[in-house]
Design a protein around this motif. Sequence first.
Motif, PDB file in Angstrom:
ATOM      1  N   THR A   1      29.519   1.892-143.495  1.00 56.81           N
ATOM      2  CA  THR A   1      29.047   0.033-143.460  1.00 56.81           C
ATOM      3  C   THR A   1      30.253  -0.470-143.063  1.00 56.81           C
ATOM      4  N   ILE A   2      31.213  -0.429-143.942  1.00 55.56           N
ATOM      5  CA  ILE A   2      32.581  -1.056-143.902  1.00 55.56           C
ATOM      6  C   ILE A   2      33.439  -0.538-142.625  1.00 55.56           C
ATOM      7  N   ALA A   3      32.394   0.689-141.543  1.00 56.95           N
ATOM      8  CA  ALA A   3      33.961   0.882-140.739  1.00 56.95           C
ATOM      9  C   ALA A   3      33.104   0.122-139.651  1.00 56.95           C
ATOM     10  N   GLU A   4      31.263  -0.137-139.291  1.00 61.01           N
ATOM     11  CA  GLU A   4      30.652  -0.875-138.720  1.00 61.01           C
ATOM     12  C   GLU A   4      30.361  -2.717-138.817  1.00 61.01           C
ATOM     13  N   ILE A   5      31.024  -2.810-139.657  1.00 57.33           N
ATOM     14  CA  ILE A   5      31.144  -4.576-139.617  1.00 57.33           C
ATOM     15  C   ILE A   5      31.450  -4.659-138.969  1.00 57.33           C
ATOM     16  N   PRO A   6      32.923  -4.839-138.123  1.00 56.62           N
ATOM     17  CA  PRO A   6      33.580  -5.910-137.312  1.00 56.62           C
ATOM     18  C   PRO A   6      33.038  -4.887-136.331  1.00 56.62           C
ATOM     19  N   ARG A   7      31.665  -4.690-135.859  1.00 56.82           N
ATOM     20  CA  ARG A   7      31.005  -4.599-134.316  1.00 56.82           C
ATOM     21  C   ARG A   7      30.362  -5.878-134.737  1.00 56.82           C
ATOM     22  N   VAL A   8      29.506  -5.731-135.270  1.00 59.50           N
ATOM     23  CA  VAL A   8      28.745  -7.003-135.200  1.00 59.50           C
ATOM     24  C   VAL A   8      29.119  -8.790-135.428  1.00 59.50           C
ATOM     25  N   ALA A   9      30.143  -8.183-136.442  1.00 62.83           N
ATOM     26  CA  ALA A   9      30.754  -9.530-136.429  1.00 62.83           C
ATOM     27  C   ALA A   9      31.469 -10.009-135.616  1.00 62.83           C
ATOM     28  N   ARG A  10      32.302  -8.902-134.649  1.00 65.62           N
ATOM     29  CA  ARG A  10      33.116  -9.686-133.384  1.00 65.62           C
ATOM     30  C   ARG A  10      31.123 -10.386-132.410  1.00 65.62           C
ATOM     31  N   LEU A  11      30.417  -9.155-132.552  1.00 70.73           N
ATOM     32  CA  LEU A  11      29.319  -9.746-131.195  1.00 70.73           C
ATOM     33  C   LEU A  11      28.598 -11.026-131.680  1.00 70.73           C
ATOM     34  N   VAL A  12      28.103 -11.036-133.193  1.00 67.16           N
ATOM     35  CA  VAL A  12      27.486 -12.354-133.763  1.00 67.16           C
ATOM     36  C   VAL A  12      28.589 -13.459-132.909  1.00 67.16           C
ATOM     37  N   ARG A  13      30.370 -13.479-133.807  1.00 70.28           N
ATOM     38  CA  ARG A  13      30.623 -14.955-133.311  1.00 70.28           C
ATOM     39  C   ARG A  13      31.077 -15.180-131.697  1.00 70.28           C
ATOM     40  N   GLY A  14      30.848 -14.249-130.407  1.00 68.20           N
ATOM     41  CA  GLY A  14      30.629 -14.463-129.585  1.00 68.20           C
ATOM     42  C   GLY A  14      29.946 -15.145-129.149  1.00 68.20           C
ATOM     43  N   VAL A  15      28.793 -15.042-129.412  1.00 71.82           N
ATOM     44  CA  VAL A  15      27.330 -15.284-129.090  1.00 71.82           C
ATOM     45  C   VAL A  15      27.644 -17.190-130.043  1.00 71.82           C
ATOM     46  N   VAL A  16      27.878 -16.966-131.071  1.00 73.20           N
ATOM     47  CA  VAL A  16      28.193 -18.548-132.318  1.00 73.20           C
ATOM     48  C   VAL A  16      28.418 -19.338-130.991  1.00 73.20           C
ATOM     49  N   LEU A  17      30.408 -18.873-130.663  1.00 76.52           N
ATOM     50  CA  LEU A  17      31.302 -19.331-129.810  1.00 76.52           C
ATOM     51  C   LEU A  17      30.647 -20.490-128.598  1.00 76.52           C
ATOM     52  N   SER A  18      29.856 -19.299-127.718  1.00 80.05           N
ATOM     53  CA  SER A  18      28.941 -19.769-126.372  1.00 80.05           C
ATOM     54  C   SER A  18      27.643 -20.900-127.128  1.00 80.05           C
ATOM     55  N   LEU A  19      27.294 -20.279-128.342  1.00 85.25           N
ATOM     56  CA  LEU A  19      25.708 -21.623-128.399  1.00 85.25           C
ATOM     57  C   LEU A  19      26.427 -22.826-129.111  1.00 85.25           C
ATOM     58  N   ARG A  20      27.705 -22.749-130.041  1.00 83.06           N
ATOM     59  CA  ARG A  20      27.889 -24.473-130.498  1.00 83.06           C
ATOM     60  C   ARG A  20      28.093 -25.318-129.334  1.00 83.06           C
ATOM     61  N   GLU A  21      28.957 -24.769-128.011  1.00 81.53           N
ATOM     62  CA  GLU A  21      29.260 -26.456-127.182  1.00 81.53           C
ATOM     63  C   GLU A  21      27.528 -26.540-126.338  1.00 81.53           C
ATOM     64  N   GLN A  22      26.266 -25.882-126.951  1.00 82.62           N
ATOM     65  CA  GLN A  22      25.081 -26.044-126.159  1.00 82.62           C
ATOM     66  C   GLN A  22      25.031 -27.684-126.296  1.00 82.62           C
ATOM     67  N   PRO A  23      24.387 -28.484-125.192  1.00 81.78           N
ATOM     68  CA  PRO A  23      24.009 -29.615-125.854  1.00 81.78           C
ATOM     69  C   PRO A  23      22.586 -30.122-126.266  1.00 81.78           C
ATOM     70  N   TYR A  24      22.526 -28.935-127.095  1.00 79.25           N
ATOM     71  CA  TYR A  24      21.407 -29.762-127.969  1.00 79.25           C
ATOM     72  C   TYR A  24      21.796 -29.566-129.494  1.00 79.25           C
ATOM     73  N   VAL A  25      23.269 -28.803-129.851  1.00 81.89           N
ATOM     74  CA  VAL A  25      23.467 -28.856-130.657  1.00 81.89           C
ATOM     75  C   VAL A  25      24.213 -30.160-131.161  1.00 81.89           C
ATOM     76  N   ASP A  26      25.716 -30.201-129.806  1.00 77.83           N
ATOM     77  CA  ASP A  26      26.004 -31.664-129.657  1.00 77.83           C
ATOM     78  C   ASP A  26      24.591 -33.062-130.346  1.00 77.83           C
ATOM     79  N   ALA A  27      23.666 -32.837-129.601  1.00 75.67           N
ATOM     80  CA  ALA A  27      22.767 -34.111-130.137  1.00 75.67           C
ATOM     81  C   ALA A  27      22.717 -33.551-131.290  1.00 75.67           C
ATOM     82  N   ALA A  28      22.386 -32.931-131.800  1.00 64.22           N
ATOM     83  CA  ALA A  28      22.067 -32.715-133.506  1.00 64.22           C
ATOM     84  C   ALA A  28      23.185 -32.897-134.019  1.00 64.22           C
ATOM     85  N   ILE A  29      24.462 -32.385-133.460  1.00 67.47           N
ATOM     86  CA  ILE A  29      25.624 -33.099-134.330  1.00 67.47           C
ATOM     87  C   ILE A  29      25.203 -34.323-134.339  1.00 67.47           C
ATOM     88  N   ALA A  30      24.808 -35.068-133.509  1.00 70.04           N
ATOM     89  CA  ALA A  30      25.834 -36.671-132.862  1.00 70.04           C
ATOM     90  C   ALA A  30      24.049 -37.458-134.197  1.00 70.04           C
TER      91      ALA A  30
END
Length: 305
Positions: free
Chosen positions: A172-201
């Motif tokens: 599990t410790i050896a496999e955690i980085p693969r999931v963490a990097r995948l989720v991080r990449g998805v989050v980086l693309s989602l947080r720039e979406q207009p609906y996220v900016d609208a929620a922040i506003a």
Amino acid sequence: MTVQQPAPVPGDLAVAPELPDVLKARKPLTGFTGFLRKNPSIAIGGFLLLIMFFIALFAPWLGTVDPTAISTARRTRVPSELYWFGTDMLGRDIYSRVMYGARVSLLVGFSVAILASVAGLVIGLFSGFVRWADGIIMRIIDGMMSIPPILLAIALMALTRGSVQNVIIAITIAEIPRVARLVRGVVLSLREQPYVDAAIAAGTRTPMIVFRHILPNTLAPMSVQATYICASAMIVEAILSFIGAGVPPATPSWGNIMAEGRALWQVRPHIILFPAIFLSLTVLAVNMLGDGLRDALDPRMAKRL
């Protein structure tokens, strides 16, 4: 506006009647059956995986005996009507050991997939949405990913004693980085979406934005990644057991069975053959299930588009 009338038909000619519909219109495939027919990889992989679950769950009632029972009088027997898969060097029934070995592989594979996915999801969400922590966390993840998972698991197992629980924790410790990097990449693309900016506003708090807008969009790619982690964990567990760094030798697992038969593989190849076949089929089933989920969840690769 005048409507054009059809040309008159000469008297010596006749108009042919309309042909009936010979081929009936096919109804669109709907429901669970239609989903499986559109995604055969999920159907085949899921069916093979269900068979393995059935074997692991009902192993005591599948004509097996005690997988740890030793009998020196029946050592290295070839497959026969009495011993379906033969016996090993200690006279233990290989069929029984293979059936019970499915429990270890499935337990390790799915436990690692669940634990690594949950831990990687939390780390990836925090790293991707909290900018000041992203650099620190990703440098640690990069350092862990620079080491092959099998070597990292061997190093962690060298610090503890062999057991199923320790094998699960190490992989599990050896496999955690693969999931963490995948989720991080998805989050980086989602947080720039207009609906996220609208929620922040609109003044929405960060935890609510993460759980309402970010988390649901990360579940699909993470689910596909979890299937590959499950298959990888089964292979790593077999490797650890094969080299003597995994579960205890007395525990029936596919890796232990192959490790015990490697000294006689030239004269008694069946000792390694049967656990290798079951391990290959299980990993194939999980990978086919992951490929099918990827095609079904990704609209760009969906067969119906």
